[in-house]
Motif scaffolding. Structure first.
Motif, PDB file in Angstrom:
ATOM      1  N   ASP A 209       0.813  -1.214   0.000  1.00 18.04           N
ATOM      2  CA  ASP A 209       0.000   0.000   0.000  1.00 18.04           C
ATOM      3  C   ASP A 209       0.846   1.264   0.000  1.00 18.04           C
ATOM      4  OD1 ASP A 209      -2.282  -1.496  -0.025  1.00 18.04           O
ATOM      5  OD2 ASP A 209      -2.586  -1.426   2.149  1.00 18.04           O
ATOM      6  N   GLY A 210       2.164   1.100   0.097  1.00 20.86           N
ATOM      7  CA  GLY A 210       3.048   2.261   0.094  1.00 20.86           C
ATOM      8  C   GLY A 210       3.113   3.003   1.412  1.00 20.86           C
ATOM      9  N   ALA A 211       2.808   2.333   2.519  1.00 19.32           N
ATOM     10  CA  ALA A 211       2.834   2.990   3.825  1.00 19.32           C
ATOM     11  C   ALA A 211       4.264   3.212   4.284  1.00 19.32           C
ATOM     12  CB  ALA A 211       2.084   2.134   4.851  1.00 19.32           C
ATOM     13  N   GLY A 212       4.526   4.384   4.857  1.00 19.98           N
ATOM     14  CA  GLY A 212       5.843   4.692   5.397  1.00 19.98           C
ATOM     15  C   GLY A 212       6.013   4.132   6.796  1.00 19.98           C
ATOM     16  N   GLN A 213       7.186   4.368   7.396  1.00 18.07           N
ATOM     17  CA  GLN A 213       7.495   3.819   8.711  1.00 18.07           C
ATOM     18  C   GLN A 213       6.571   4.388   9.791  1.00 18.07           C
ATOM     19  OE1 GLN A 213       9.552   1.400   9.830  1.00 18.07           O
ATOM     20  NE2 GLN A 213       9.908   0.893   7.679  1.00 18.07           N
ATOM     21  N   ILE A 214       6.294   5.686   9.725  1.00 11.96           N
ATOM     22  CA  ILE A 214       5.420   6.294  10.729  1.00 11.96           C
ATOM     23  C   ILE A 214       4.020   5.688  10.646  1.00 11.96           C
ATOM     24  CG2 ILE A 214       4.424   8.443  11.573  1.00 11.96           C
ATOM     25  CD1 ILE A 214       7.405   8.211  12.002  1.00 11.96           C
ATOM     26  N   ARG A 215       3.547   5.499   9.430  1.00 14.34           N
ATOM     27  CA  ARG A 215       2.229   4.904   9.241  1.00 14.34           C
ATOM     28  C   ARG A 215       2.197   3.460   9.728  1.00 14.34           C
ATOM     29  NH1 ARG A 215      -2.991   5.844   9.504  1.00 14.34           N
ATOM     30  NH2 ARG A 215      -4.216   4.521   8.095  1.00 14.34           N
ATOM     31  N   VAL A 216       3.258   2.723   9.485  1.00 14.80           N
ATOM     32  CA  VAL A 216       3.330   1.339   9.962  1.00 14.80           C
ATOM     33  C   VAL A 216       3.293   1.299  11.487  1.00 14.80           C
ATOM     34  CG1 VAL A 216       4.834  -0.686  10.110  1.00 14.80           C
ATOM     35  CG2 VAL A 216       4.523   0.471   7.922  1.00 14.80           C
ATOM     36  N   ILE A 217       4.000   2.236  12.118  1.00 15.11           N
ATOM     37  CA  ILE A 217       4.027   2.267  13.583  1.00 15.11           C
ATOM     38  C   ILE A 217       2.647   2.581  14.151  1.00 15.11           C
ATOM     39  CG2 ILE A 217       4.926   3.527  15.575  1.00 15.11           C
ATOM     40  CD1 ILE A 217       7.576   3.789  14.069  1.00 15.11           C
ATOM     41  N   THR A 218       2.007   3.605  13.613  1.00 19.05           N
ATOM     42  CA  THR A 218       0.723   4.046  14.158  1.00 19.05           C
ATOM     43  C   THR A 218      -0.437   3.124  13.791  1.00 19.05           C
ATOM     44  OG1 THR A 218       0.428   5.501  12.236  1.00 19.05           O
ATOM     45  CG2 THR A 218       1.445   6.451  14.204  1.00 19.05           C
ATOM     46  N   ALA A 219      -0.371   2.490  12.619  1.00 19.50           N
ATOM     47  CA  ALA A 219      -1.502   1.680  12.155  1.00 19.50           C
ATOM     48  C   ALA A 219      -1.340   0.198  12.437  1.00 19.50           C
ATOM     49  CB  ALA A 219      -1.708   1.890  10.651  1.00 19.50           C
ATOM     50  N   ILE A 220      -0.096  -0.263  12.623  1.00 13.09           N
ATOM     51  CA  ILE A 220       0.116  -1.705  12.807  1.00 13.09           C
ATOM     52  C   ILE A 220       0.747  -2.009  14.169  1.00 13.09           C
ATOM     53  CG2 ILE A 220       1.339  -3.737  11.940  1.00 13.09           C
ATOM     54  CD1 ILE A 220       1.111  -2.631   9.152  1.00 13.09           C
ATOM     55  N   LYS A 221       1.886  -1.416  14.416  1.00 16.87           N
ATOM     56  CA  LYS A 221       2.657  -1.813  15.602  1.00 16.87           C
ATOM     57  C   LYS A 221       1.975  -1.407  16.901  1.00 16.87           C
ATOM     58  CE  LYS A 221       7.205  -2.018  13.399  1.00 16.87           C
ATOM     59  NZ  LYS A 221       8.627  -1.604  13.482  1.00 16.87           N
ATOM     60  N   LEU A 222       1.607  -0.159  17.046  1.00 15.71           N
ATOM     61  CA  LEU A 222       1.008   0.283  18.305  1.00 15.71           C
ATOM     62  C   LEU A 222      -0.323  -0.415  18.597  1.00 15.71           C
ATOM     63  CD1 LEU A 222       1.855   4.104  18.361  1.00 15.71           C
ATOM     64  CD2 LEU A 222       3.042   2.193  19.468  1.00 15.71           C
ATOM     65  N   PRO A 223      -1.235  -0.546  17.630  1.00 17.26           N
ATOM     66  CA  PRO A 223      -2.461  -1.302  17.944  1.00 17.26           C
ATOM     67  C   PRO A 223      -2.188  -2.768  18.292  1.00 17.26           C
ATOM     68  CG  PRO A 223      -2.794   0.054  15.990  1.00 17.26           C
ATOM     69  CD  PRO A 223      -1.326   0.103  16.306  1.00 17.26           C
ATOM     70  N   ALA A 224      -1.170  -3.351  17.664  1.00 20.04           N
ATOM     71  CA  ALA A 224      -0.896  -4.766  17.906  1.00 20.04           C
ATOM     72  C   ALA A 224      -0.326  -5.017  19.307  1.00 20.04           C
ATOM     73  CB  ALA A 224       0.074  -5.296  16.849  1.00 20.04           C
ATOM     74  N   ILE A 225       0.351  -4.040  19.869  1.00 14.95           N
ATOM     75  CA  ILE A 225       0.971  -4.241  21.188  1.00 14.95           C
ATOM     76  C   ILE A 225       0.199  -3.494  22.277  1.00 14.95           C
ATOM     77  CG2 ILE A 225       3.236  -4.548  20.137  1.00 14.95           C
ATOM     78  CD1 ILE A 225       3.983  -1.779  21.219  1.00 14.95           C
ATOM     79  N   ARG A 226      -1.047  -3.177  22.014  1.00 16.22           N
ATOM     80  CA  ARG A 226      -1.829  -2.445  23.012  1.00 16.22           C
ATOM     81  C   ARG A 226      -1.927  -3.230  24.322  1.00 16.22           C
ATOM     82  NH1 ARG A 226      -7.889  -0.711  21.624  1.00 16.22           N
ATOM     83  NH2 ARG A 226      -8.135  -2.987  21.650  1.00 16.22           N
ATOM     84  N   GLY A 227      -2.089  -4.555  24.225  1.00 19.77           N
ATOM     85  CA  GLY A 227      -2.138  -5.357  25.439  1.00 19.77           C
ATOM     86  C   GLY A 227      -0.862  -5.248  26.253  1.00 19.77           C
ATOM     87  N   ALA A 228       0.290  -5.264  25.580  1.00 17.22           N
ATOM     88  CA  ALA A 228       1.570  -5.122  26.278  1.00 17.22           C
ATOM     89  C   ALA A 228       1.694  -3.741  26.905  1.00 17.22           C
ATOM     90  CB  ALA A 228       2.722  -5.374  25.303  1.00 17.22           C
ATOM     91  N   LEU A 229       1.204  -2.719  26.218  1.00 16.68           N
ATOM     92  CA  LEU A 229       1.235  -1.362  26.771  1.00 16.68           C
ATOM     93  C   LEU A 229       0.395  -1.272  28.042  1.00 16.68           C
ATOM     94  CD1 LEU A 229       0.910   0.700  23.470  1.00 16.68           C
ATOM     95  CD2 LEU A 229       2.897   0.661  24.975  1.00 16.68           C
ATOM     96  N   VAL A 230      -0.769  -1.898  28.020  1.00 19.07           N
ATOM     97  CA  VAL A 230      -1.643  -1.874  29.195  1.00 19.07           C
ATOM     98  C   VAL A 230      -0.987  -2.609  30.360  1.00 19.07           C
ATOM     99  CG1 VAL A 230      -3.871  -2.638  30.111  1.00 19.07           C
ATOM    100  CG2 VAL A 230      -3.735  -1.619  27.828  1.00 19.07           C
TER     101      VAL A 230
END
Length: 308
Positions: A209-230
């Protein structure tokens, strides 16, 4: 004319012998029995005994007497208790976001694959967590010293006057620095472990989709590790309300700045072992346990809520 015979009733399975059922039920208890026993001994029993102690009071005349909730009422009116709770709440609000933010940035950097010497940095950042809290506090206390420590040496070498890290205005920030140094690696490992189990298919789709690193972090990484953050946030909240080692060890170096009611745990300890007020200290400890439990539960509910 033939008549249809009624269908043959399905045969029921033979009833399981009662003795066999009882044996299987006891087998399950045999597996969880040791855990239940240890849990009751080291967790439930101390809490029950603390609640029992908090309902009594030692008096000069008449000895120990039942007072009901009087100790709890006195604790809720205790200015020293509220001052210590306010201080540790301020510590939590400032120190925890800084610590978790730094740990998250480091975990993201390690997971990016663009950091040279990733394994070395991962071990180096985690290493302070392996240092016992007493040793870490003594080490930092020596560096904070203005007479014989690192701050004093800098003042003498460069003829300057640096602020005293153990003064009344800075001692809470100095303790926050020690705790942050100790637990950044621990929280980094939680976040890094969660990042490593994100499916590669998500990254491949983002690349298409042409997503950059910032977009990957905000759209994939942070939502995926929300449980770990909590989880890391809850652990940090509990640790902040339990703050004891650092102020207790630093107190000989900063008696004017760190009082016996500096934190709720320190206040409880002082009441029990210095003031011999075991019943009142038990009430203060129970109140702090309830406050910590409620706040941690609220954070868990809000953190794990869908769409949060």
């Amino acid at each position: 004319m033939t008549t249809l015979e009624p269908p043959v009733a399905a045969k029921r399975a033979p009833a399981r012998p009662a003795a066999k059922r009882d044996r299987r039920s006891w087998t399950g208890w045999g597996f969880i029995g040791p855990f239940v026993a240890v849990f009751a001994l080291v967790f439930l029993a101390p809490i029950g005994y603390s609640i029992y102690l908090s309902l009594f009071r030692d008096q000069l005349i008449g000895g120990t007497s039942f007072v009901g909730l009087d100790n709890y009422t006195a604790a809720l009116k205790d200015d020293q208790f509220w001052d210590s709770l306010t201080r540790v709440s301020l510590f939590l609000v400032i120190q925890v976001p800084i610590m978790l933010g730094i740990a998250l940035l480091i975990a993201l950097a390690l997971d990016s694959g663009r950091l040279y010497g990733r394994d070395f940095f991962r071990i180096a950042i985690f290493l302070p967590y392996a240092v016992p809290a007493v040793v870490a506090t003594l080490m930092w206390g020596f560096m904070y010293g203005t007479k014989y420590g690192l701050v004093g040496d800098i003042n003498s070498a460069f003829d300057v006057t640096l602020p005293d890290p153990l003064s009344s205005d800075l001692v809470l920030a100095s303790i926050g620095n020690i705790v942050t140094w100790e637990f950044i690696g621990y929280n980094m490992l939680i976040f890094y472990s969660a990042l490593r189990v994100i499916p590669n298919a998500l990254y491949e789709a983002a690349e298409l989709d042409g997503a950059g690193q910032i977009r990957v972090i905000t759209a994939i990484k942070l939502p995926a590790i929300r449980g770990a953050l909590v989880i890391a946030t809850i652990f940090s909240i509990i640790g902040s309300f339990q703050l004891f080692n650092e102020p207790a060890i630093l107190r000989p170096l900063a008696r004017n700045a760190i009082t016996t009611d500096f934190t709720p745990n320190f206040y409880t300890y002082s009441l029990s072992f210095n003031g011999q007020q075991h019943n009142y200290s038990a009430a203060v400890a129970i109140i702090m346990g309830l406050i910590t439990m409620v706040i941690a539960y609220v954070v868990q509910l809000r953190g794990m809520r869908k769409g949060a």
